[in-house]
Design an enzyme around this catalytic site. Structure first.
Site, PDB file in Angstrom:
ATOM      1  CE  LYS A   1      -7.277   5.045   1.379  1.00 47.81           C
ATOM      2  NZ  LYS A   1      -7.441   6.237   1.690  1.00 47.81           N
TER       3      LYS A   1
ATOM      4  CE  LYS B   1      -5.338   5.849  -1.700  1.00 46.44           C
ATOM      5  NZ  LYS B   1      -5.830   7.216  -1.362  1.00 46.44           N
TER       6      LYS B   1
ATOM      7  CG  ASP C   1      -4.369   8.698   1.552  1.00 46.31           C
ATOM      8  OD1 ASP C   1      -3.639   8.797   2.781  1.00 46.31           O
ATOM      9  OD2 ASP C   1      -5.134   7.978   1.073  1.00 46.31           O
TER      10      ASP C   1
END
EC number: 4.1.2.4
Length: 220
Positions: free
Chosen positions: A180, A151, A89
């Site tokens: 996400k 995300k 991430d």
């Protein structure tokens, strides 16, 4: 729907201890969450502890500011993969996005995707700091760079995911890239809102509470 497979069980506080890391690993194994998401310093330990399970190891790169150099992010990614990370991430260069230096933003993401060598890459755009058009552009750049997910948030910038932002991101990237939602998902109601808006992964420290239908008090 298998709720547990949506959840990246997350502990990213700087003061996280080995005891706390053990706790989220044990919880992730008990509930069979998709992953645990930990800071890079904990990746090797988490990978060793999770080697006999289906739970993946997720870590963060350029976190939480996104303001480290592209070369640094690429090195961090390579190091994390070597240490056993399954998923990455990363945080975009938010200032470059706001400057309109879109090539720089895309190249930053591309460098991490390349360094990840086929491992899943999720791109944190920090929606709380962006307006509508910037969210759209950041999502487009994520897709163009070949990442797997866009995300919402780090959880460190004073705000987290909203269903509206998740829907906007999903509408922008379409079927090829997943979304996400992270930051502020504290209970099953929040979880359901994010999934209905288009999220296929939820980053939360409240994974256990979500599964139990309870309320958590964490911002992440």
């Amino acid at each position: 729907m298998k709720f547990e497979k949506y959840i990246d069980h997350t502990l990213l506080k700087p003061e996280s201890t080995r005891t706390q890391i053990d706790q989220i690993i044990d919880e992730a194994k008990a509930y069979n969450f998709k992953s645990v998401c930990v800071n890079p310093t904990h990746v090797k330990y988490a990978a060793e502890r999770l080697a006999d399970s289906e739970v993946l190891v997720c870590t963060v790169i350029g976190f939480p500011l996104g303001a480290s150099t592209t070369a640094t992010k690429a090195f961090e990614t390579e190091d994390a993969i070597q240490n056993g990370a399954d998923e990455i991430d990363m945080v975009i260069n938010i200032g470059a996005l706001k400057d309109g230096r879109f090539d720089d933003v895309q190249q930053d993401i591309e460098a991490v995707v390349k360094a990840a060598k086929g491992h899943t890459v999720k791109v944190i755009i920090e929606t709380i700091l962006l307006d509508h058009d910037e969210i759209v552009k950041a999502s487009e750049l994520t897709k163009a760079a070949g990442a797997d997910f866009v995300k919402t948030s780090t959880g460190f910038a004073g705000g987290g995911a909203t269903a509206e932002d998740v829907k906007l991101m999903k509408d922008t990237v379409g079927a090829d890239v997943e979304v996400k939602a992270s930051g502020g998902v504290r209970n099953l109601e929040d979880f359901n809102k994010m999934v209905e808006a288009g999220a296929t992964r939820i980053g939360a420290s409240a994974g256990v509470q979500i599964m139990q239908g309870l309320e958590a008090d964490s911002d992440y």
